[in-house]
Design a protein around this motif. Structure first.
Motif, PDB file in Angstrom:
ATOM      1  N   TYR A  22       0.849  -1.188   0.000  1.00 32.51           N
ATOM      2  CA  TYR A  22       0.000   0.000   0.000  1.00 32.51           C
ATOM      3  C   TYR A  22       0.882   1.234   0.000  1.00 32.51           C
ATOM      4  O   TYR A  22       2.112   1.136   0.087  1.00 32.51           O
ATOM      5  N   GLU A  23       0.246   2.407  -0.112  1.00 33.38           N
ATOM      6  CA  GLU A  23       0.969   3.676  -0.046  1.00 33.38           C
ATOM      7  C   GLU A  23       0.820   4.236   1.370  1.00 33.38           C
ATOM      8  O   GLU A  23      -0.210   4.803   1.722  1.00 33.38           O
ATOM      9  N   LEU A  24       1.859   4.066   2.163  1.00 34.72           N
ATOM     10  CA  LEU A  24       1.826   4.508   3.551  1.00 34.72           C
ATOM     11  C   LEU A  24       2.111   6.003   3.638  1.00 34.72           C
ATOM     12  O   LEU A  24       2.996   6.527   2.958  1.00 34.72           O
ATOM     13  N   SER A  25       1.374   6.685   4.496  1.00 37.87           N
ATOM     14  CA  SER A  25       1.609   8.105   4.727  1.00 37.87           C
ATOM     15  C   SER A  25       3.010   8.339   5.284  1.00 37.87           C
ATOM     16  O   SER A  25       3.491   7.595   6.147  1.00 37.87           O
TER      17      SER A  25
ATOM     18  N   LEU B 286       7.182   8.217   9.461  1.00 39.11           N
ATOM     19  CA  LEU B 286       8.141   8.963  10.268  1.00 39.11           C
ATOM     20  C   LEU B 286       8.180   8.452  11.705  1.00 39.11           C
ATOM     21  O   LEU B 286       9.251   8.370  12.323  1.00 39.11           O
ATOM     22  N   ASP B 287       7.016   8.086  12.245  1.00 41.63           N
ATOM     23  CA  ASP B 287       6.967   7.581  13.623  1.00 41.63           C
ATOM     24  C   ASP B 287       7.812   6.314  13.773  1.00 41.63           C
ATOM     25  O   ASP B 287       8.596   6.182  14.719  1.00 41.63           O
ATOM     26  N   LEU B 288       7.647   5.383  12.846  1.00 40.34           N
ATOM     27  CA  LEU B 288       8.386   4.126  12.932  1.00 40.34           C
ATOM     28  C   LEU B 288       9.867   4.333  12.629  1.00 40.34           C
ATOM     29  O   LEU B 288      10.740   3.769  13.305  1.00 40.34           O
ATOM     30  N   LYS B 289      10.171   5.146  11.647  1.00 40.97           N
ATOM     31  CA  LYS B 289      11.568   5.381  11.290  1.00 40.97           C
ATOM     32  C   LYS B 289      12.321   6.058  12.435  1.00 40.97           C
ATOM     33  O   LYS B 289      13.473   5.711  12.729  1.00 40.97           O
ATOM     34  N   ASN B 290      11.677   7.009  13.095  1.00 46.65           N
ATOM     35  CA  ASN B 290      12.324   7.677  14.227  1.00 46.65           C
ATOM     36  C   ASN B 290      12.549   6.706  15.381  1.00 46.65           C
ATOM     37  O   ASN B 290      13.595   6.738  16.045  1.00 46.65           O
TER      38      ASN B 290
END
Length: 466
Positions: free
Chosen positions: A389-392, A397-401
């Motif tokens: 899917y196309e994730l916002s 950003l929450d997971l990457k941080n």
């Protein structure tokens, strides 16, 4: 006159009743049930926990193989030979008003990197397409049965909107990519299958590195503009074979929609310029994966192809700067997890803030839904989630941080062989935007549900609690 009036009133009354009944069966109220109270949630958690028990783990020296293939269709006026990539017409996919391709501005490619650690193998596959068609993946899986399994294949797309259509069945597929042509799917399936085998055959001792660089001047939050949160990281992976050949992957979250609806030429858009610029400057194979593009658009100087060139080459120069500082290691710690997930009922097509088209009618407009796959990969301190899917970018950003705080680089890529629409934060679900109203297909809880799954996958890959 009185008799005809009674007949007319009866007819109008019957018509009203019929319309009410049709409206009742054609619409459905939005399901706001908390996802963690649903059966699909419980089943999915069980699926992931079972997948974790069967995860692939390996440590040792790295082998890597590179491959590319040109997938630019040949448009012919006579009798075409689809096995040679010849077609009378192909609609360019992505824009609902997309046009029939009349020529080529720049060739489009599919590329792959095979990764092996202690006899455990995964292959990263990418193409200059708006998405990776599910029917193509199904054919590839069948073609390569006995040689490599679907769970070992990680698909992604550049998301250019000026590439091959006619690959998605159903009303929605036709709207975004033209009439379904099985011969196009078969040709792409053969090209992808040969590509994967070529990458596997090219494996040789290699080293690996990962990193990122921020490029905020090339991406914007297209839902709420400058005040919105922004995933501005260009994520990078690099593989270097012992003969010095390098393959580089870049993942970025700006939509590849620089080239607009008036274009009639095949082009890789700005990701094409990114890849070519790296390959002109010392990289043997450059790949671009669309990242968390579900809420992000591009930003740059110029118009059309000048703008695409500016964005792509600026990204490539930024990548080159970061690559020069990255440390390569010959040994890799690999973990791979692949799991099926269940999803909420379809809540497609906005009618009002309370109503959507009924799941039954909605399903008639959409392609058939096969079991949904999510995949996670760990290569040393790099965590990769390949998502259908196309994730916002705000969600991403929450997971990457969270991962960065634990010392991990990360890639969250879209279009992993299936497509579930846009996944945006619940706070935007009722917002009058394209992302939520037209492309949010599974209700207001879908984003939070999928993000819990993403965090769970990341936790399992890192043996931590993010």
């Amino acid at each position: 006159m009185g008799k005809w009036l009674k007949v007319l009133l009866k007819f109008v009354g019957a018509l009203i009743v019929l319309l009410v009944v049709l409206f009742f069966f054609a619409t459905s109220t939005i399901d706001t049930t908390p996802y963690f109270e649903t059966e699909y949630y419980r089943n999915t958690i069980q699926n992931i926990e079972e997948a974790v028990k069967n995860k692939t783990e390996a440590k040792g020296p790295l082998l890597a193989g590179f491959a590319r293939t040109n997938i630019t269709p040949k448009i012919v006026s006579g009798t075409p030979d689809p096995t040679k990539g010849e077609f009378n017409n192909i609609k360019m996919a992505g824009y609902g008003s997309g046009k029939i391709a009349t020529g080529v501005h720049d060739s489009i490619f599919a590329k792959a990197i095979a990764v092996e650690v202690n006899k455990e193998t995964v292959v990263l596959i990418n193409a200059d397409l708006v998405a990776i068609p599910e029917d193509v993946v199904i054919q590839v899986t069948e073609n390569l049965k006995g040689k490599i399994a679907r769970k070992q294949l990680y698909f992604g797309a550049t998301h250019t909107h000026s590439s091959i259509g006619n690959c998605m069945p159903g009303y929605v597929g036709k709207g975004f990519g033209g009439e379904y042509q099985p011969e196009v799917v078969e040709w792409l399936g053969q090209k992808f299958s040969a590509l994967i085998l070529q990458a596997l055959a090219d494996k040789q001792p290699a080293q690996f590195s990962s990193g990122y660089i921020k490029v905020p001047n090339l991406v914007r939050n297209r839902i709420i503009g400058e005040s919105g949160r922004l995933n501005d990281k260009l994520d990078l992976l690099s593989f270097m074979q012992e003969n010095g050949r390098k393959a580089t992957i870049g993942a970025f979250s700006a939509h590849a929609t620089v080239i607009g609806t008036d274009n009639e030429l095949y082009t890789g858009d700005y990701p094409g310029y990114f890849q070519r610029h790296l390959e002109e400057n010392g990289v043997e194979l450059a790949m671009f994966f669309a990242g968390t593009v579900g809420s992000h658009s591009n930003k740059g100087l110029g118009e059309k192809f000048d703008k695409a060139k500016y964005i792509g080459e600026t990204l490539a120069d930024s990548a080159r700067s970061a690559l020069n500082k990255m440390k390569y290691l010959p040994n890799v710690d690999l973990t791979a997890i692949s799991s099926e997930i269940e999803i909420p009922k379809l809540q497609f097509l906005y009618i009002s803030d309370r109503l959507r088209l009924s799941p039954y009618l909605g399903s008639k407009l959409m392609p058939k839904t096969n079991p949904i796959q999510v995949q996670g990969l760990k290569l040393n301190n790099l965590i990769w989630l390949a998502l259908p899917y196309e994730l916002s970018g705000e969600y991403g950003l929450d997971l990457k941080n969270a991962l960065e705080l634990q010392g991990y680089n990360s890639v969250l890529s879209s279009f992993n062989g299936q497509y579930l629409g846009y996944i945006v934060p619940q706070k935007y679900y009722y917002f009058d935007t394209y992302e939520a109203r037209l492309m949010g297909w599974y209700g207001p809880s879908m984003g939070d549900y999928l993000m819990e799954l993403n965090f769970k996958m990341a936790n399992e890959l890192t043996h931590s609690k993010l």
